[in-house]
Design a protein around this motif. Structure first.
Motif, mmCIF file in Angstrom:
data_model
loop_
_atom_site.group_PDB
_atom_site.id
_atom_site.type_symbol
_atom_site.label_atom_id
_atom_site.label_comp_id
_atom_site.label_asym_id
_atom_site.label_seq_id
_atom_site.Cartn_x
_atom_site.Cartn_y
_atom_site.Cartn_z
ATOM 1 N N GLU A 143 0.947 -1.311 0.109
ATOM 2 C CA GLU A 143 -0.111 0.082 0.002
ATOM 3 C C GLU A 143 0.985 1.333 0.179
ATOM 4 O OE1 GLU A 143 -3.525 2.047 2.675
ATOM 5 O OE2 GLU A 143 -2.842 0.045 3.352
ATOM 6 N N HIS A 144 1.858 1.224 0.788
ATOM 7 C CA HIS A 144 2.761 2.432 0.767
ATOM 8 C C HIS A 144 3.598 2.490 -0.556
ATOM 9 C CE1 HIS A 144 6.902 4.271 1.466
ATOM 10 N NE2 HIS A 144 6.034 5.014 2.070
ATOM 11 N N PHE A 145 3.722 1.536 -1.279
ATOM 12 C CA PHE A 145 4.357 1.690 -2.610
ATOM 13 C C PHE A 145 3.500 2.323 -3.512
ATOM 14 C CE2 PHE A 145 5.214 0.103 -6.923
ATOM 15 C CZ PHE A 145 6.338 0.557 -7.166
ATOM 16 N N ASP A 146 2.047 1.839 -3.463
ATOM 17 C CA ASP A 146 1.247 2.359 -4.396
ATOM 18 C C ASP A 146 0.970 3.796 -4.161
ATOM 19 O OD1 ASP A 146 0.730 -0.260 -5.628
ATOM 20 O OD2 ASP A 146 -0.944 -0.801 -4.221
ATOM 21 N N LEU A 147 0.826 4.165 -2.789
ATOM 22 C CA LEU A 147 0.671 5.909 -2.553
ATOM 23 C C LEU A 147 1.663 6.453 -2.901
ATOM 24 C CD1 LEU A 147 -1.022 5.050 1.247
ATOM 25 C CD2 LEU A 147 -2.207 5.864 -1.073
ATOM 26 N N SER A 148 2.935 5.992 -2.765
ATOM 27 C CA SER A 148 4.099 6.631 -3.314
ATOM 28 C C SER A 148 4.287 6.929 -4.552
ATOM 29 C CB SER A 148 5.382 6.066 -2.904
ATOM 30 O OG SER A 148 5.555 4.794 -3.467
ATOM 31 N N GLN A 149 3.582 6.106 -5.523
ATOM 32 C CA GLN A 149 3.530 6.124 -6.861
ATOM 33 C C GLN A 149 2.308 7.271 -7.063
ATOM 34 O OE1 GLN A 149 5.525 4.751 -9.427
ATOM 35 N NE2 GLN A 149 6.777 4.027 -7.631
ATOM 36 N N GLN A 150 1.288 6.946 -6.514
ATOM 37 C CA GLN A 150 0.012 7.850 -6.740
ATOM 38 C C GLN A 150 0.442 9.480 -6.592
ATOM 39 O OE1 GLN A 150 -3.206 6.645 -4.861
ATOM 40 N NE2 GLN A 150 -3.451 4.872 -5.806
ATOM 41 N N GLN A 151 1.451 9.524 -5.196
ATOM 42 C CA GLN A 151 1.835 10.990 -4.771
ATOM 43 C C GLN A 151 2.991 11.589 -6.007
ATOM 44 O OE1 GLN A 151 4.144 10.898 -1.190
ATOM 45 N NE2 GLN A 151 4.076 13.211 -0.973
ATOM 46 N N ALA A 152 3.617 10.535 -6.494
ATOM 47 C CA ALA A 152 4.726 11.142 -7.543
ATOM 48 C C ALA A 152 3.676 11.561 -8.528
ATOM 49 C CB ALA A 152 5.831 9.918 -7.759
#
Length: 290
Positions: A143-152
């Motif tokens: 979930e952290h990886f998905d959120l970091s990608q969305q944030q980028a």
């Protein structure tokens, strides 16, 4: 003060400039209020006021306000969790925890604290096993990886939107120039063009009616006898034309002046008369007399 007066004067004659200036005034008010809160009533240091500075301060103020809101939410959650934890520790489980802690060495105490922190961070139930915590940890990392990608991606979109906003601001300043304003005679020309278009539409309708009427009448088809008669008339006119051309050819050498042509014609007649008389004498000489 002179700049404000110039802005007021230009705003009266340019509504678009007035709207831009009003929006910038609101943005500067928001930035100044945020800076005043940051400096806790102290005097704000002077700085250059332009569009780039305003945009940078607006972005910083927006991010700062969002971070403050997130920090307030985190503080509330931590306080609520601490209150629930203190409430839970006041029961019989506190005695079990204290008895267990007395038999643990320093390393065991660190392991127990790490396990407790992991359980709280993963929001796992008290009966969760190590396998459950591992699965929850993997899910949290995913979930952290998905959120970091969305944030980028969101940061890229924000950057692109800011770039497009700057381009639109520059374009708005360019098209607000006098060169893009309509000519003074444009309303009169528009009215004249409208009248001309109505007149042309009426003419087009009239010509369409005439064309439809001519198509309805049709072209008469001649018969074979009529074609043969017209051919005979054509041949007769050709013969008549050849005769007239032969007659006109005799007059080709005559001058265009009528008097000169008449004089040449009289001389030709005199020569013809002399030649006729000569011919008659020669003919009489050929005939025996008695």
């Amino acid at each position: 003060m002179d700049g404000d007066a110039d802005w007021a004067a230009s705003a009266l004659f340019s509504p678009s400039k007035a709207r831009i200036a009003q929006a910038q005034a609101r943005d500067w008010g928001f930035v100044e209020a945020w800076l005043a809160k940051r400096y806790s009533g102290k005097r704000i240091p002077p700085f250059e006021r332009n569009d780039e500075t305003l945009e940078a301060l607006l972005t910083l103020a927006t991010l700062n306000e969002g971070a403050d809101e997130q920090r307030v939410v985190v503080d509330r959650v931590e306080q609520a969790a601490l209150f629930d934890f203190e409430k839970q520790r006041s029961g019989p489980s506190e005695d079990v925890y204290q008895a267990l802690a007395r038999f643990l060495d320093h390393r065991g105490d660190e392991s127990l604290n790490a396990l407790a922190q992991a359980t709280l961070a993963l929001n796992a139930p008290a009966t969760a096993t190590i396998s459950d915590l591992a699965i929850s940890s993997i899910d949290l990392q995913t979930e952290h990886f998905d959120l970091s990608q969305q944030q980028a991606r969101l940061k890229d979109q924000v950057t692109a939107l800011q770039r497009e906003a700057n381009r639109l601001r520059c374009l708005l300043r360019e098209i607000d120039d006098d060169a893009f304003k309509a000519a003074a005679e444009l309303p009169e020309q528009t009215v004249e063009w409208h009248k001309s278009s109505k007149h042309l539409k009426a003419k087009i309708g009239e010509y369409d009616d005439r064309l439809s009427a001519s198509r309805a009448v049709g072209i008469p088809q001649p018969t074979v006898e009529q074609v043969a008669q017209q051919l005979e008339e054509f041949h007769a006119q050709q013969l008549r034309l050849a005769t007239l051309e032969a007659e006109l050819e005799a007059y080709q050498s005559l001058p265009t002046n009528a008097r000169e042509a008449r004089a040449i014609l009289e001389r030709s007649r005199d020569e013809l008369r002399v030649l006729s008389q000569r011919r008659d004498r020669l003919f009489e000489g050929l005939v025996p007399s008695g």
